[in-house]
Design an enzyme around this catalytic site. Structure first.
Site, PDB file in Angstrom:
ATOM      1  N   GLU A 192       0.841  -1.211   0.000  1.00  0.00           N
ATOM      2  CA  GLU A 192       0.000   0.000   0.000  1.00  0.00           C
ATOM      3  C   GLU A 192       0.867   1.248   0.000  1.00  0.00           C
ATOM      4  O   GLU A 192       0.576   2.231  -0.671  1.00  0.00           O
ATOM      5  CB  GLU A 192      -0.943  -0.007   1.207  1.00  0.00           C
ATOM      6  CG  GLU A 192      -2.012  -1.097   1.105  1.00  0.00           C
ATOM      7  CD  GLU A 192      -2.879  -1.157   2.343  1.00  0.00           C
ATOM      8  OE1 GLU A 192      -2.336  -1.483   3.429  1.00  0.00           O
ATOM      9  OE2 GLU A 192      -4.083  -0.892   2.239  1.00  0.00           O
TER      10      GLU A 192
ATOM     11  N   GLU B 207      -3.718  -9.369   3.957  1.00  0.00           N
ATOM     12  CA  GLU B 207      -4.475  -9.050   5.160  1.00  0.00           C
ATOM     13  C   GLU B 207      -5.618 -10.027   5.412  1.00  0.00           C
ATOM     14  O   GLU B 207      -5.944 -10.326   6.555  1.00  0.00           O
ATOM     15  CB  GLU B 207      -5.043  -7.630   5.062  1.00  0.00           C
ATOM     16  CG  GLU B 207      -4.036  -6.519   5.181  1.00  0.00           C
ATOM     17  CD  GLU B 207      -3.374  -6.163   3.844  1.00  0.00           C
ATOM     18  OE1 GLU B 207      -3.374  -6.965   2.911  1.00  0.00           O
ATOM     19  OE2 GLU B 207      -2.842  -5.043   3.778  1.00  0.00           O
TER      20      GLU B 207
END
Ligand code: T1G
Length: 697
Positions: A105, A125
């Protein structure tokens, strides 16, 4: 300047370096340091572009999971990433190792991304019960489109550099292996070509193209079976979909809301516990980290059956030559044939290449003589569960194998010390209990005998890692950790059917809890004759093993999948269990014979009797030191029996249910059901009395 993030300039490039071992996780100090370094780069008038690079083994591998559940400290990761993206100087992320989660990210918040060919990227995640919570669900689809983003985010799978380039996630795959050098060259080239800042948030052509696509409905449908019982994968789809229905800032807000829902879910708790526990088990209390480890460069296996063949494959897969010995040539030929078929199936699925099939087959040799073992470093015996035969084998191995060779048994229940007593080297004898199918199941229970040396313990734990298994060191008792608890659950499940439940009702309670299959579907898979012969042996040895309805099935020749009928029936070529009314008749006949008046049994009683008996046994296992920690038991059950990782394993789950609740129920069953299995564990009583958890031990 913080000591975990530094800034310096090389020519016209301002270099931001993260150095926070072991994986440059985005802890508070790193997040703070990144902003400070970025500000320096902004104000450094000689810096025309900025390079973000990491020291050590990998680019940023994600948020710092150890911070989860604690109050978040500013600056939030999302803020750091937005600040990088707002930079008016081009920022290049140079990736080596694995850019994962918040690390990817962060790279997506930069304006260009270059990676070494050996690097991988991913948003795993979901494997922690979460979703990318720092803009990943909004930025990734802007580069890849909806489908690829959904694939990556709902599976958490890593993507190799070449594939990431193809998907548009990165801009270049660098040759060479020095990430700093290639990063600097790439950044300098951008400056020479006067390349502009290019913010991912402003790239919307793929959003426009995929808006209103059916792909979201398709993914939700697919997840309904694949992600049965899970919470966050569905939230992942919602978050990615927001990138196609909301403006960027709104989409990020929606992502944040969904992320917090996942963060608060008990499944995140369970999965994060499982993540750390899987790493913790390789640190064996009482075994010094620097204990010498013997080299295992060649392996012998005794027994070319299902287990022996599966075990052999693990070593061939790791490039270790392995010799299989059996008493008959046709057994060896059959065993090799099964191994080849397994490899060819994997090749058909694209998991390995045909060349790898041949490479691995070439590493596996066979022999009819134990002389083949005279130079091997480790021998693993994998013949059937008969102590006399095992002792004969080990006394022969003792004569043939070189000094220092490790002699291991794959026994699933028998006494390692008794096996070791058949040799002159008990310090070199150990249990290595693989789980069927041995080339697939990740768990390896390494069973220490009372005389097993530390060096041998350390070696078999290292072997587990080398062959891609999760090794757990356990003590020597009947059934060790996993099977000892499984036998308790099996006995309760069988008794519940005696008393009035149906096998399918019991199995459904367990699959609803998240097990991949129920107790009786598992019996059909393993073979009902296995339990039947153990019960017969124990009755012969004079133990009081009550008759049960499964004996009736075995005596009717219903042995499970191998006879197309057991507790369930099976259609040709289909392993799906089908309820068979004939079994209900057999059970009713058995109850009549035994004078049992069947009663209605609730799902709650089934859950409590099957699961709490395991927790009580797990507590006894801890009391006796058979398992060093509750997390060892959790890992045994997650990797050996498919206990749902999102519940953290049986002992973590017990903490979530409440130790006191479980203890009170165990006491009640001790009075009503009776039996040694319901004798409350002293440790369970202690924890309940002190209002403590297994996790506090
Ligand atoms: N946080 C804290 N510690 C970590 C960590 C992490 N993210 N990843 C690894 N470690 C520790 C690990 O516990 C072990 O510690 C050591 O590093 C080596 O790990 C906002 C919220 C990177 C592929 O899920 O997949 O970002 O035992 O033994 O086999 O959207 O670690 O040495 O004390 O596994 O070479 C997303 C998890 C987080 C990646 C390296 N990231 N890590 O594997 O070594 S959530 C992940 C891994 C997130 C954002 C969200 C692997 C690895 P110790 P290791 P490895």
């Amino acid at each position: 300047m913080s000591e975990v993030v530094s800034y310096n300039r090389e020519g016209a490039i301002g270099v931001i370096t993260v150095n926070y071992p072991p994986v440059n996780a985005l802890g508070h100090a790193v997040r703070t340091g990144l902003l400070e370094a970025l500000k320096q780069g902004q104000t450094d008038s000689d810096a025309k572009a900025l390079l973000l690079v990491c020291d050590g083994r990998t680019f940023v591998a994600g948020a710092d999971i150890r911070e989860f559940g604690k109050p978040m400290q500013e600056p939030a990761l999302g803020t750091v990433i937005d600040t990088f993206e707002d930079s008016d100087k081009p920022v290049v992320a140079a990736i080596h190792g694995t850019a994962l989660g918040g690390g990817l990210e962060l790279a997506l918040g930069c304006h260009y991304r270059i990676a070494l060919a050996s690097a991988k990227v991913g948003l795993p995640e979901v494997k922690l019960g979460l979703l990318p919570g720092a803009g990943g669900t909004q930025r990734l689809p802007r580069l890849t489109g909806a489908r690829k983003a959904l694939e990556m985010i709902t599976t958490g799978e890593f993507v190799k550099a070449e594939a990431a380039l193809e998907a548009g996630i990165i801009d270049a795959v660098a040759q060479g292996d020095n990430i700093r050098t290639v990063g600097l060259e790439y950044a300098a080239k951008l400056v020479d070509e006067d390349k502009p800042v290019r913010r991912v948030r402003d790239i919307n052509d793929k959003i426009t193209a995929d808006r209103g696509s059916e792909v979201f409905k398709e993914f939700r449908k697919g997840l309904a079976s694949k992600a049965r019982g899970l919470f966050s994968p569905f939230k992942c789809v919602d978050a990615v979909e927001a990138a196609f229905t909301l403006p960027f800032e709104e989409g990020k807000k929606r992502e944040r809301e969904l992320f917090m829902e996942c963060m608060e879910s008990p499944q995140r708790d369970g999965l994060v516990h499982a993540f750390f526990a899987e790493r913790e088990v390789s640190k064996v209390p009482g075994l010094a980290k620097d204990t010498p480890v013997r080299d295992v460069a060649s392996v012998g296996i005794i027994g070319a059956g299902t287990m022996g063949g599966g075990i052999a494959m693990n070593f061939a897969n790791a490039g270790i030559p392995v010799t299989i010995v059996d008493v008959k040539q046709e057994a060896l030929d059959k065993g090799l044939g099964v191994i080849r078929k397994n490899y060819e199936n994997s090749a058909k699925k694209g998991r390995i290449t045909p060349a790898q099939v041949e490479e691995r087959m070439a590493l596996i040799t066979t022999s009819l003589s134990y002389d083949a073992f005279k130079d091997v470093d480790l021998v693993i015996e994998a013949v059937f569960e008969n102590m006399d035969i095992k002792k004969q084998i080990f006394s022969q191995l003792d004569k043939v194998c070189k000094p220092g060779a490790i002699l291991a048994s794959n026994t699933s229940t028998l006494d390692i010390d008794e096996i070791a007593s058949a040799t002159s080297r008990p310090e070199d004898v150990v249990g290595m209990h693989f789980f069927s199918p041995a080339n697939v199941m990740k768990l390896l229970e390494n069973v220490r005998g009372s005389k097993t040396s530390d060096e041998v313990k350390a070696t078999v734990m290292a072997v587990a890692k080398k062959i891609g298994k999760v090794g757990v060191m356990v003590g020597n008792c009947y059934g060790f950790v996993g099977n000892r608890m499984l036998h308790r659950r099996g006995a309760e499940a069988t008794a519940l059917v005696n008393e009035g439940a149906s096998p399918q009702q019991v199995d459904k309670v367990l699959t609803d809890l998240g097990f991949p299959m129920g107790q009786f579907a598992m019996s059909d898979l393993a073979g009902i004759d296995v339990g039947y012969s153990i019960r017969k042996e124990r009755r012969k040895a004079g133990e009081d093993i009550p008759a049960n309805w499964m004996d009736t099935l075995a005596e009717e020749g219903r042995l499970g999948q191998k006879t197309m009928a057991g507790v369930y029936k099976y259609e040709e070529g289909n392993r799906k269990p089908v309820v068979d009314p004939k079994v209900d008749e057999l059970i009713a006949g058995f109850r009549k014979e035994q004078g049992i008046e069947p009663r209605d049994i609730t799902d709650q009683e089934i859950l409590e009797r099957c699961m709490y008996v395991m927790v009580n046994e797990g507590a006894k296992i801890l009391e006796e030191g058979i398992a060093a920690r509750a997390l060892d038991i959790d890992i045994v059950w997650i990797y050996g029996y498919g206990f749902p990782a999102y519940r953290g394993g049986p002992m973590f789950w017990a903490d979530q249910v409440g130790v006191k609740t479980i203890y009170d129920t165990v006491k009640r069953f001790h009075d009503t059901v009776g039996g040694d299995q319901w004798k409350p564990s002293a440790l369970l009583a202690k924890l309940a009395g002190e209002d403590k958890k297994f996790g506090d031990l």
